[in-house]
Design an enzyme around this catalytic site. Structure first.
Site, PDB file in Angstrom:
ATOM      1  N   ASN C  71       0.856  -1.191   0.000  1.00 37.64           N
ATOM      2  CA  ASN C  71       0.000   0.000   0.000  1.00 37.64           C
ATOM      3  C   ASN C  71       0.881   1.226   0.000  1.00 37.64           C
ATOM      4  OD1 ASN C  71      -0.220   1.867   2.550  1.00 37.64           O
ATOM      5  ND2 ASN C  71       0.189  -0.196   3.341  1.00 37.64           N
ATOM      6  N   CYS C 132       6.494   5.089   9.072  1.00 39.33           N
ATOM      7  CA  CYS C 132       5.687   4.969   7.859  1.00 39.33           C
ATOM      8  C   CYS C 132       6.594   5.027   6.637  1.00 39.33           C
ATOM      9  CB  CYS C 132       4.655   6.075   7.779  1.00 39.33           C
ATOM     10  SG  CYS C 132       3.634   5.906   6.305  1.00 39.33           S
ATOM     11  N   GLY C 270      -4.175  -6.120  10.901  1.00 39.01           N
ATOM     12  CA  GLY C 270      -4.296  -5.118   9.852  1.00 39.01           C
ATOM     13  C   GLY C 270      -4.909  -5.679   8.593  1.00 39.01           C
TER      14      GLY C 270
HETATM   15  C1  LIG Z   1      -3.513   0.103   3.918  1.00 35.19           C
HETATM   16  C2  LIG Z   1      -2.627   0.210   5.105  1.00 35.19           C
HETATM   17  C3  LIG Z   1      -2.516   1.417   5.781  1.00 35.19           C
HETATM   18  C4  LIG Z   1      -1.681   1.548   6.884  1.00 35.19           C
HETATM   19  N1  LIG Z   1      -1.602   2.743   7.536  1.00 35.19           N
HETATM   20  C5  LIG Z   1      -0.840   2.852   8.659  1.00 35.19           C
HETATM   21  C6  LIG Z   1      -0.811   4.044   9.408  1.00 35.19           C
HETATM   22  O1  LIG Z   1      -1.465   5.020   9.085  1.00 35.19           O
HETATM   23  N2  LIG Z   1      -0.011   4.093  10.516  1.00 35.19           N
HETATM   24  C7  LIG Z   1       0.725   3.031  10.933  1.00 35.19           C
HETATM   25  O2  LIG Z   1       1.405   3.132  11.938  1.00 35.19           O
HETATM   26  N3  LIG Z   1       0.704   1.868  10.243  1.00 35.19           N
HETATM   27  C8  LIG Z   1      -0.063   1.748   9.117  1.00 35.19           C
HETATM   28  N4  LIG Z   1      -0.086   0.558   8.437  1.00 35.19           N
HETATM   29  C9  LIG Z   1       0.699  -0.573   8.927  1.00 35.19           C
HETATM   30  C10 LIG Z   1      -0.153  -1.528   9.796  1.00 35.19           C
HETATM   31  O3  LIG Z   1      -0.634  -0.878  10.945  1.00 35.19           O
HETATM   32  C11 LIG Z   1       0.655  -2.757  10.206  1.00 35.19           C
HETATM   33  O4  LIG Z   1       1.764  -2.347  10.973  1.00 35.19           O
HETATM   34  C12 LIG Z   1       1.159  -3.569   9.030  1.00 35.19           C
HETATM   35  O5  LIG Z   1       0.225  -3.544   7.984  1.00 35.19           O
HETATM   36  C13 LIG Z   1       1.473  -5.010   9.388  1.00 35.19           C
HETATM   37  O6  LIG Z   1       0.330  -5.671   9.872  1.00 35.19           O
HETATM   38  P1  LIG Z   1      -0.660  -6.538   8.949  1.00 35.19           P
HETATM   39  O7  LIG Z   1       0.207  -7.486   8.171  1.00 35.19           O
HETATM   40  O8  LIG Z   1      -1.591  -7.211   9.902  1.00 35.19           O
HETATM   41  O9  LIG Z   1      -1.372  -5.584   8.045  1.00 35.19           O
HETATM   42  C14 LIG Z   1      -0.917   0.436   7.323  1.00 35.19           C
HETATM   43  C15 LIG Z   1      -1.045  -0.782   6.648  1.00 35.19           C
HETATM   44  C16 LIG Z   1      -1.877  -0.910   5.559  1.00 35.19           C
HETATM   45  C17 LIG Z   1      -1.950  -2.232   4.875  1.00 35.19           C
END
Ligand SMILES: Cc1cc2nc3c(=O)[nH]c(=O)nc-3n(C[C@H](O)[C@H](O)[C@H](O)COP(=O)(O)O)c2cc1C
Ligand SMILES: Cc1cc2nc3c(=O)[nH]c(=O)nc-3n(C[C@H](O)[C@H](O)[C@H](O)COP(=O)(O)OP(=O)(O)OC[C@H]3O[C@@H](n4cnc5c(N)ncnc54)[C@H](O)[C@@H]3O)c2cc1C
Ligand SMILES: Cc1cc2nc3c(=O)[nH]c(=O)nc-3n(C[C@H](O)[C@H](O)[C@H](O)COP(=O)(O)OP(=O)(O)OC[C@H]3O[C@@H](n4cnc5c(N)ncnc54)[C@H](O)[C@@H]3O)c2cc1C
Ligand SMILES: Cc1cc2nc3c(=O)[nH]c(=O)nc-3n(C[C@H](O)[C@H](O)[C@H](O)COP(=O)(O)O)c2cc1C
Ligand code: FES
Ligand code: FES
Lengths: 287, 311, 311, 287
Positions: C71, C132, C270
């Site tokens: 993303n 980020c 997430g």
């Molecule tokens: C579409 C999307 C948007 C995200 N936006 C943020 C964000 O605004 N702030 C943040 O700290 N992490 C953000 N993340 C990271 C997630 O919080 C998480 O750390 C990461 O996706 C790994 O977890 P997952 O595999 O369960 O998605 C985002 C992830 C995705 C996929």
């Protein structure tokens, strides 16, 4: 020098094919599955295995699964076939069991070493745990044809988990069952009955297939009785064809300990040479 | 359709096509030769060899993960002597182009290995693996820091002599891979191999302990492809004249093309071979087709094409 | 079966269960509330908020990858004013436990955001997103270097006052995550969030250009789970007393348990929510069952269990 | 303020269910598929879509795929059903098309906005490209019931790719086909015929669905003629339910440009407000 010999062990007859499923029957907790494999059936010897891709086209499982060959028939109605006994366990084996007759799988075989056969008739005991009995029936047939006495001992946690089809039993002189919960045969761990049976049948050679802990216990008994012990081991395999080095077990080769690949130097190995005990293995390889 | 010049170059060496095996994923070649002729692929990159025979790590050494796997082989191998005596002659005899991968426990060992290889016939390049995650401590991963990375390369450079191209294999597990690339380029490498595996771990829910004997392992397979593409793109952008052998999760022609467009001059196939022994051949053929479909008639025009933005 | 105390703590704050949403993957909560009650999960971690409204990056913003996705949202959001006026009251009204994630373009902005949050009612913790990957330059990823990481945290610490726990969210794209963890712990964080996405890229084979508008993006989903488990394990081993909110590819109860055994005091979900809006609820229930099956009667006994080796 | 309004747009009737496949028929290059969805059918309005998980249990594809609803019947023989027109394109849609009657899929719906309906009868033109025609037939029926004139224009690269089933045509006053290769209807891009047709039919409102480039061209024409243009856009969606922010398009909202989610504020949007041109979009959001 022995490293050079190992290289020669590569199963030169292995082929990669799309194999059609000809039959898929639930037998107790297992699936007995038959695959059309053409020429491959010709080169199968008892102890060999096949490696099958699982999960379909867009699968998150990228590695093959190994399955011992239960039986190979080189000229059946549908050409050569191999038969497997599959326990639906994790995602890969469940997927395989869910396939229908007419579906195709990507299969490589035959792979690995075969059980060594005594040069002169001997009293043999074949010990299988769970689906570990699968490769023993073809072995029994071969041994019997060579004039050996064949005593079979099959064990499992519970009666339903013993895989012992009728047609498989015709080559054995005796069949002893044993279950941890006493629902069939002797009540107790399979290894408990072995010493008594060895004495009774005057066993000279032991063949075994099953969980590593069972093989290890059997090996101790084999050593106590000073018997040859050919065992089929099961280590996690990534490739099945000898290129990844994940499937190794520590084996005594001359004066050294070597990590030999169970997909090429095994799955059938000489039990006496394997370092069964984890502590010793760690010590040996980190010397 | 027109024809394609599918050959590629790493420094002075020419390869008939850009699909190689990946180090450690084809053993020393022999096992794969029953499935295809090794001369059909661009090159065989051998398992990283060390000076002495080595048993590697304790089992279990592998854990499957979603679209990937962890391995912790720990550089099991016969040592350089047996390797030179047995494996190289066999490869040469079988007309394989050979890239020898070497790994050392310290800077000197890299030099010793380079010296052993300098006069060996039939080698096309040396890949210096300074990024194996399966070592006792992370301090041993030379590619983690610019100074250790360049020290290992300099040790090879000093000892290799001649014009055998040196390829440094880097780890993606760093804050700034471009900085590491710069350090080894300054130390005199002719090419880069990107990427080695990512450090990962799986915990076994039955034992509730790390599943691998070595606790951590290297993550490979399609799961890591986006990281490989990114690393190749970043490094090629900064050093467009340094050839890159790209790898990481390539399992079909389209994956290979992605790495090429990002900047790879050749593509190594590792984990895909475990799922399919003839993966390299299929990938080679698919890549060729995809290039032709896109109007390329020289493979080298596709290298780094994604940087030549139309936007 | 016996009962389980499923609650967990991050510093002074108690949560009824350890399953949280992950920042940026639940928007501000409202959209999910049509599928389940937000009060049923441990906490809602909001999308990282900045001082001003922000449009984020150009599209395409997403590319599916094997067992994962990239993303490049680029922190689109309404800005802290609208957020405090509209989203927080709604969450409070709906009985959600709230962890506010904040992101700044520079050290001061983190301080400004912290000051705006210090007296807001109904917040249980602040997650400081210093990792980020979707920002214009990697220099902005504070979690890449110990000094920038601790500077951002100190700025928050100075401005937040009171006892609101501060959680620092770290990036796995570093050479040594333990070193970064140490720096933010020294700067006074009460907990860590591990891991943010990995920097990745996909190239579109039709355009032969990077697929995402922002070229690179953050890799999430099951593909990265082994990296998350490894990072959590490494950090928990060194700092067993610092609570970790674990995340990275958790899509079922067994995945969550893996992170807990590695050292996570809570688990954020997430990407799994994109595939299944009720993923958090299923994961919560499955985790509870798996813990009971393994004889745990207090969730907190399972945290970091993989370190208490039986071997 | 408008941000507050946007929040209200969440489709409160969306539900997640296991939907059984009741029919799966190949129609030209597409698959017409019918799913049993129970109550969901009740709340579907033309323009809504569903999001379906693809690839099965151990799939490497972790995200849902969105499909416009071709038709919803709330009280059929099998309870509520929705019908989709699926083009087998990549791995996800191919998997879906390969499923059999009796298989189940994980489906969420109805999602997204619906086509806005004129408050008084008007002359409407419905323009669909490829499978983009799918949601237009239900819209045609609704418009006709409201007393509107409905002219339909369907285009595709080639004849077989025009999806225009018989039963769908009963509500339209005219149907014009156009193909890039001239194999059916007018020879040329669909947009070439539009101005002429607008004049001919005295069109007041345009509805469109198809590739973004087509929508963009239609929007230019709509602006030239000063017509209302309701278009159903297609951006890559990760979640379909408004939580991920991947599916946005730049939209003029009062004096500002906002990136609105096409899964919640769309897929049907006011064409006049969308920033179609990429350069302007980049400029607007990086201001
Ligand atoms: C579409 C999307 C948007 C995200 N936006 C943020 C964000 O605004 N702030 C943040 O700290 N992490 C953000 N993340 C990271 C997630 O919080 C998480 O750390 C990461 O996706 C790994 O977890 P997952 O595999 O369960 O998605 C985002 C992830 C995705 C996929
Ligand atoms: C030489 C040899 C012969 C064999 N012969 C036979 C035989 O005859 N019959 C037979 O049935 N088997 C045999 N096996 C075992 C077989 O190869 C497989 O290992 C077995 O079927 C389990 O594979 P699976 O795909 O079902 O489970 P896997 O997918 O490998 O799962 C294994 C475990 O991991 C867990 N798991 C599930 N999903 C995940 C995930 N996403 N991430 C992490 N962990 C997960 C599961 O709970 C499961 O317990 C043999 C193996 C070898 C090496
Ligand atoms: C609101 C909306 C409505 C829609 N309505 C319809 C409809 O009515 N009918 C319809 O058919 N579609 C519709 N779509 C499109 C649909 O959602 C899917 O995008 C489409 O079916 C393609 O998905 P796929 O899984 O087949 O392809 P994907 O798997 O997404 O593949 C897309 C492309 O990626 C490539 N690819 C394949 N494998 C990989 C890999 N391993 N790594 C990287 N790239 C790869 C493929 O070559 C393919 O071209 C709609 C979309 C939206 C947003
Ligand atoms: C089992 C295994 C063993 C490996 N051994 C080596 C090695 O000895 N030397 C090396 O440089 N890389 C080694 N690698 C890394 C691969 O060469 C490659 O860089 C990595 O796996 C990514 O490519 P892939 O995803 O195609 O496998 C090994 C990888 C695997 C999976
Ligand atoms: S499974 Fe790969 S070497 Fe044995
Ligand atoms: S697809 Fe996730 S917000 Fe629209």
């Amino acid at each position: 020098m022995d490293e050079k010999l190992n290289q020669l062990k590569i199963n030169k007859n292995a082929k990669q094919i799309k194999a059609e499923i000809i039959s898929n029957k639930k037998v107790g907790p297992y699936h007995h599955m038959v695959f059309a494999v053409g020429d491959i059936a010709l080169s199968v010897r008892p102890g060999n295995f096949v490696a099958i891709s699982v999960g379909g086209e867009n699968s998150a499982s990228i590695l093959r699964r190994a399955f011992a060959i239960y039986r190979a028939i080189d000229k059946g109605l549908l050409g050569g076939t191999v038969e497997l006994v599959v326990a639906p366990h994790g995602s890969g084996s469940k997927w395989l069991c869910s396939l229908n007759v007419g579906d195709f799988v990507d299969l490589i075989g035959p792979l690995g070493t075969a059980f060594g056969i005594p040069t002169t008739p001997a009293n043999t005991m074949l010990i299988g745990g769970g689906y570990g009995s699968a490769p023993l029936f073809a072995l029994a047939e071969l041994l019997k044809n060579r004039g050996c006495r064949v005593d079979m001992v099959l064990g499992a946690s519970t009666a339903s988990k013993i895989y012992a089809p009728l047609e498989g039993k015709r080559s054995v002189s005796s069949l002893t069952l044993s279950t941890d919960d006493g629902t069939a045969g002797v009540h107790g761990q399979i290894t408990e009955s072995i010493p008594r049976l060895i004495r009774e049948f005057n066993t000279e050679v032991i063949y075994s297939c099953g969980p590593m802990s069972m093989l290890s216990s059997i090996n101790k008994i084999a050593q106590d009785f000073d018997l040859v012990h050919q065992c089929s081991v099961e280590e996690s395999m990534a490739c099945g064809i000898g290129v990844c080095m994940t499937c190794v077990v520590p084996v005594r080769v001359e004066d050294e300990i070597k990590m030999l690949r169970t997909c090429i130097d095994g799955p059938v190995m000489d039990g006496a040479k394997i370092i069964w005990d984890k502590e010793s293995a760690i010590e040996a390889i980190t010397k | 359709m027109s024809t394609l010049d599918f050959s590629t170059k790493i420094a002075s060496k020419r390869f008939s096509n850009p699909i190689f095996t990946a180090s450690g994923c084809a053993s020393s070649g022999q096992e794969l030769s029953q499935f295809f002729q090794l001369s059909e692929i661009g090159a065989v990159v051998t398992k990283s060899i060390m000076t002495k025979a080595r048993n590697g790590r304790i089992t279990p050494r592998m854990a499957e993960t979603p679209s990937g796997m962890l391995n912790s082989i720990g550089l099991q191998g016969p040592g350089i002597d047996v390797f030179l005596e047995r494996d190289i002659p066999w490869l040469v005899e079988n007309n394989a182009k050979v890239i020898v991968s070497i790994a050392g426990e310290n800077v000197d060992e890299y030099g010793v290995l380079a010296r052993r290889l300098r006069s060996v016939q039939g080698i096309s390049a040396i890949e210096v693996n300074i990024s194996c995650p399966n070592v006792e401590n992370r301090g041993q991963v030379f590619a983690c820091h610019p100074d250790t990375a360049s020290a290992a390369i300099e040790s090879v450079r000093r000892n290799i002599g001649g014009e055998l191209p040196i390829i440094a294999k880097l780890s993606p597990d760093v804050t700034d891979i471009v900085e590491i690339a710069r350090s080894v380029i300054n130390a005199g490498v002719d090419g880069l191999a990107l990427i080695n595996t990512l450090l990962g771990m799986v915990i076994d829910l039955n034992t509730m302990q790390p599943k691998l004997g070595g606790k951590t392992g290297g993550l490979s397979g399609p799961a890591i492809r986006p990281v490989a593409v990114r690393a190749i793109y970043q490094v090629h952008q900064m050093f467009p004249n340094t050839p890159i052998v790209g790898m990481g999760g390539v399992s079909n022609g389209r994956d290979a093309l992605e790495l090429v467009l990002a900047g790879a001059s050749a593509v190594s196939v590792g984990t895909a071979t475990f799922g399919d022994p003839t993966a390299v051949i299929k990938i080679r053929d698919e890549l060729q087709m995809l290039l032709l479909e896109r109007g390329f008639n020289d493979f080298r025009d596709a290298i780094g094409f994604a940087h030549r933005a139309s936007s």
